[in-house]
Structures are given as C-alpha cells and as structure tokens.
Design an enzyme around this catalytic site. Structure first.
Site, mmCIF file in Angstrom:
data_model
loop_
_atom_site.group_PDB
_atom_site.id
_atom_site.type_symbol
_atom_site.label_atom_id
_atom_site.label_comp_id
_atom_site.label_asym_id
_atom_site.label_seq_id
_atom_site.Cartn_x
_atom_site.Cartn_y
_atom_site.Cartn_z
ATOM 1 N N SER A 22 -36.134 58.456 -62.328
ATOM 2 C CA SER A 22 -37.289 57.264 -62.116
ATOM 3 C C SER A 22 -36.760 56.028 -62.806
ATOM 4 O O SER A 22 -37.494 55.080 -62.959
ATOM 5 C CB SER A 22 -38.632 57.630 -62.695
ATOM 6 N N HIS A 155 -73.128 33.865 -41.985
ATOM 7 C CA HIS A 155 -72.301 34.188 -40.765
ATOM 8 C C HIS A 155 -71.658 33.414 -40.083
ATOM 9 O O HIS A 155 -71.457 32.904 -39.042
ATOM 10 C CB HIS A 155 -73.855 34.627 -39.557
ATOM 11 N N SER A 276 -43.507 25.050 -38.973
ATOM 12 C CA SER A 276 -43.315 26.108 -37.997
ATOM 13 C C SER A 276 -41.893 25.730 -37.537
ATOM 14 O O SER A 276 -41.617 24.728 -37.565
ATOM 15 C CB SER A 276 -44.300 25.810 -36.894
ATOM 16 N N LYS A 282 -46.903 21.256 -37.045
ATOM 17 C CA LYS A 282 -47.648 22.244 -37.893
ATOM 18 C C LYS A 282 -47.491 21.957 -39.539
ATOM 19 O O LYS A 282 -46.456 21.922 -39.923
ATOM 20 C CB LYS A 282 -47.190 23.571 -37.615
ATOM 21 N N GLU A 289 -52.605 32.727 -46.720
ATOM 22 C CA GLU A 289 -52.668 34.014 -45.956
ATOM 23 C C GLU A 289 -51.724 34.942 -46.454
ATOM 24 O O GLU A 289 -52.198 36.222 -46.167
ATOM 25 C CB GLU A 289 -51.883 33.560 -44.481
ATOM 26 N N LYS A 324 -46.114 54.973 -61.427
ATOM 27 C CA LYS A 324 -45.573 53.843 -61.712
ATOM 28 C C LYS A 324 -45.154 52.852 -60.682
ATOM 29 O O LYS A 324 -45.768 51.781 -60.896
ATOM 30 C CB LYS A 324 -44.184 54.096 -62.926
HETATM 31 N N1 ARG Z 1 -40.122 60.301 -65.563
HETATM 32 C C1 ARG Z 1 -41.247 61.131 -65.871
HETATM 33 C C2 ARG Z 1 -42.597 60.401 -65.598
HETATM 34 O O1 ARG Z 1 -42.512 59.332 -65.045
HETATM 35 C C3 ARG Z 1 -41.339 61.550 -67.241
HETATM 36 C C4 ARG Z 1 -41.970 62.655 -67.746
HETATM 37 C C5 ARG Z 1 -41.308 63.958 -67.218
HETATM 38 N N2 ARG Z 1 -41.751 65.259 -67.723
HETATM 39 C C6 ARG Z 1 -41.372 66.188 -67.139
HETATM 40 N N3 ARG Z 1 -41.920 67.308 -67.607
HETATM 41 N N4 ARG Z 1 -40.414 66.411 -66.469
HETATM 42 O O2 ARG Z 1 -43.617 61.079 -65.229
#
Ligand code: ARG
Length: 456
Positions: A22, A155, A276, A282, A289, A324
């Site tokens: 991540s 309306h 455009s 235009k 939008e 996230k």
């Molecule tokens: N990268 C993980 C998350 O965003 C962190 C927590 C990881 N915890 C675990 N038990 N693998 O949730």
C-alpha cells in the site's frame, strides 16, 4: 526479507507483493505516521517500558526521518510494503537494534487506524478553510446583487421573483451545513486508537491518554476491537463529501444553465472557459461540467467504502486497506472543485438586465397579483382564480400583467385599481417578500451578516 518473516521463511511471490503493498498510496501519511510513532515512543519512555534515553533516541531518530522526507533527502522506497514498515525499517537502519523497540505494545492495526485519523483530521481542517473561502466569495457577490431581480424557478419554470443575492445565499446555507457536518465528524475522528494493539489491547502498561494528549486528540477509543476495526470516521467524511459535492453539482448545473444563450444570465471569464476543437464560436463551461461530473466519482468512493466494510467480521481485516485510496481520491477531488469555484465566480460577468427581462416575461408576479386582491378583501382561492384568467387573457393577447390595460383588469374583477401596477412591479414583488429568510433586500442582508458571523 519481510519484517514479519519468522514463522514463514523464504520470499513471497512478486504477485503477492504487488497486490499487498500500500506504499503507493499510504506514503502520503508519512508525517502522521511518524508523529504517531514519536508520541508512542515518548509514552513508552514515560511509563518505563523503554529507558528514557532509548525513548529520546527513538524520538530523535524519527524526527530526523521526518525532516529528511520533508526536504527530499530521503526517498520513499516504492518496494516497501507500507509506510509503517518503511519508517520502521529506516529507523532500524539508522539506530540499529534500538529501532526495533519502537513497535513495542503496538500493531500496525492500531497504527494505521491512528494514521488515518490524524490525516483525515488535518484534511478536514483544510476542507473547512476551502468551504469558508467559497462562502465568503458568495457573500461578497451577494452583497453586490441585493437588488438584481431574477426569476426563481420550480420545475425549471419561472415561478416567483427572487434576487441573485438570494439565490447565491441559498448555496451559502448548504455550504454552512456542510461545514458543520465536517467539523462534527472531525471531533469523532480525533480520538486515539493506539493501545488497541492488534485487536486485544496489550500487556504493557501503556498510557493511552498521554499519547492522545501528545497528539492533540480529544480522547481515546473505548474498546480495543472497535479501535482497530472502526472506519465510521472515514465513512462519515465520505458521506459528508458526497453531500457537499451534491451541492456543488447543483451550483455547477446552474452555472451551466445561466451561461447558455437560452438563459444568458452570466458569462464565465475566458480563463475559466474552454473552447471547442471544431466549433470556433464555442465558449464552454467545462469546469462546471467537470464539477458536476466528478460528483459521481465522490459518490463512488462512498459506495466503495460502505461496500468494503459491509459484513466484515471483527476486528481488523486487510480489506480495510482499501479505505485509503477511496477517501484520498474523494478528498483530492473535492478540494480541487472547492478551490476552483471562488475565482470562477469572482471573474464571471453577470447580466442583470437579462435576469430582469426573464423575470418580467414569465408572469412570475401572478402570485403578487392574487395577493393584491387578497389585500382588497378577496379570499385567496378566488383571487387565485381571477389571476389565472388574467394570465390566460394576457397570453391570448400577447401581453404581460404589466402591459394589460386596467379596463381588462376591471372587467374580470372590479376591485382592481390603478395601484395594481405598483403591486405587480417586480421590485415591489421582491421587497414585499420581507418574511424572515425571504428575498427582500433587508432580509438577504441579514442572511449575509449571519453567514459572515458564522464564518468568523
Ligand atoms: N497497510 C495496512 C492497511 O493499510 C496496514 C495494516 C496492516 N495490518 C495487517 N495486519 N496486515 O490497512
């Protein structure tokens, strides 16, 4: 080798890493992660789990990492699993074995919950500032257009006269509620889950309240299982952002309509319009939008989060790593939209004559004509019926209530007199609507002042 290698040996498959990692999106929380770790390490020293020199060295080491990341001398390793592992790895490279003590009495589960809370609390503050800017811009604009009569619609049909100021201040009310919602959500976000451990707390005598205090939080979570598995605070924010975007998309829709030749109420400045590639004439309101369009994306994040959390057993599950990207994308989108609106409004040109002409053309003073008869003693229903016949007559004769001769009025109801023209004058229609919250100048002035007070 993974930091969690121990029970398992050997290297994990590359494909696992790709899915598991991540760092690509959670590295934006590096500051929150490090500040959380500093508070945790300082507390470990304060309660005697670590010696105070150890605790101090760790805090210093973390401070150094934070500075190096900020000034760019340390780069985030894109191969790291996540921001938590990355920071701990660097700390251990720098401090040796001492670095390995940081994670005492902590799990990534409570760590990530804390990081997200701290990050969102900061973002919420930023959002409140942006909403405030937009509100102030709308208040300023309203102040200039207290007397700019335009048709109010139901309306999308011309209904009753309002002013541009009244219309714009309606959006300020929506935005003030958005602000309130976000600041309330922020209060619930600002509690520390640290000490929840992986799920069942910890055997170390941690001072959870001290950590919360060091981080400027309101308190601590009450149940360790909930502490690591609650993402309500993320959902509350994405819900609030969805409502906010719904408001912005309604505003955007009105901008789009008003910029059309059919309405012609306003024109965006060249710097907030696009052209455009084929039609040379235009000038398009693409930005409005896009605000309308990006609303879909923010709703999408909210649905992602709701669906991701649905049916998860307690406590932490890796599904929750998905929180996230969804909330970050929603935040980035909303902030971008909020920041483009004030300059777009400020640089636009308005055409009060066009608004007035539209207000004059649509019998939007018919209710006022009926109210006139009520003042002359007729029950409202009768007055309503007579006015309806007058409108039909005007349409037939290609006239308006303003241009219909008095004899025609009198023929339908003898109570009509010369003063009817004054009563149905658009300016009169607006200024008579002096009920609290109405479009009369003094009332809208009050709205502006109340809003400005709230925004202080
Ligand atoms: N990268 C993980 C998350 O965003 C962190 C927590 C990881 N915890 C675990 N038990 N693998 O949730």
């Amino acid at each position: 080798m993974k930091m969690w290698a121990g029970r398992m040996s050997g290297n994990v498959d590359d494909r696992l890493n790709e899915l598991n990692r991540s760092i690509g999106f959670d590295s934006r929380m590096f500051e929150e992660d490090i500040r959380g770790s500093m508070a945790h390490a300082a507390m470990l020293g304060a309660v005697g789990v670590l010696k105070s020199e150890e605790s101090e060295k760790i805090v210093e080491g973390l401070e150094g990492i934070l500075q190096d990341l900020k000034d760019g001398s340390l780069a985030i390793d894109p191969e790291a699993e996540d921001i938590h592992m990355f920071v701990e790895q660097v700390l251990t490279q720098r401090l040796g074995d001492l670095g390995k003590k940081l994670h005492t009495g902590r799990s990534r589960n409570d760590q990530v919950a804390l990081d997200v809370r701290l990050y969102l609390a900061n973002q919420e503050e930023e959002l409140l500032g942006l909403i405030r800017e937009l509100c102030l811009c709308l208040c300023d604009l309203s102040q200039k257009h207290l007397g700019t009569v335009m048709p109010g619609y139901t309306h999308l049909q011309r209904a009753q006269p309002v002013t541009l100021a009244h219309q714009l201040m309606a959006y300020v009310q929506m935005l003030l509620r958005d602000s309130e919602r976000i600041s309330q959500a922020r209060q619930r976000t600002m509690v520390s889950p640290l000490g929840s451990g992986a799920l069942a707390g910890t055997t170390y005598p941690l001072d959870r309240h001290l950590v919360a205090e060091k981080l400027g939080l309101n308190g601590v979570t009450e149940n360790s299982l909930d502490g690591v598995s609650d993402r309500d605070f993320v959902l509350e924010l994405s819900a609030d952002l969805s409502i906010l975007m719904m408001h912005l998309s309604r505003m955007a829709e009105e901008i789009i309509l008003w910029c059309s030749s059919e309405f012609g109420f306003m024109q965006l400045s060249d710097s907030f319009s696009t052209g455009s590639s084929i039609m040379p004439q235009k000038k398009n309101p693409d930005i409005a939008e896009l605000i309308r369009g990006k609303t879909a994306r923010v709703y999408g994040s909210h649905v992602t989060l709701l669906t991701m959390m649905k049916g998860l057993p307690l406590a932490y599950n890796k599904d929750m790593q998905e929180d996230k990207e969804a909330i970050f994308d929603a935040l980035d989108t909303v902030k971008m939209c909020l920041s483009v609106l004030p300059p777009m409004w400020q640089s636009a040109t308005f055409y009060p004559e066009k608004m007035r002409a539209a207000a004059a053309g649509g019998f939007i003073n018919a209710t006022d004509c009926a109210d006139y008869l009520v003042r002359k003693g007729l029950p409202f229903r009768d007055a309503y019926k007579i006015t309806g016949s007058l409108v039909a007559l005007c349409i037939e004769k290609n006239l308006t209530l303003e241009t219909l001769p008095l004899e025609e009025y009198k023929a339908l109801c003898p109570r009509f007199d010369e003063d009817v023209y004054q009563a149905i004058d658009l300016q009169t229609c607006v200024s008579l609507r002096g009920v609290y919250g109405g479009p009369a100048r003094e009332e809208v002035q009050k709205q502006i002042e109340n809003a400005r007070r709230k925004l202080q």
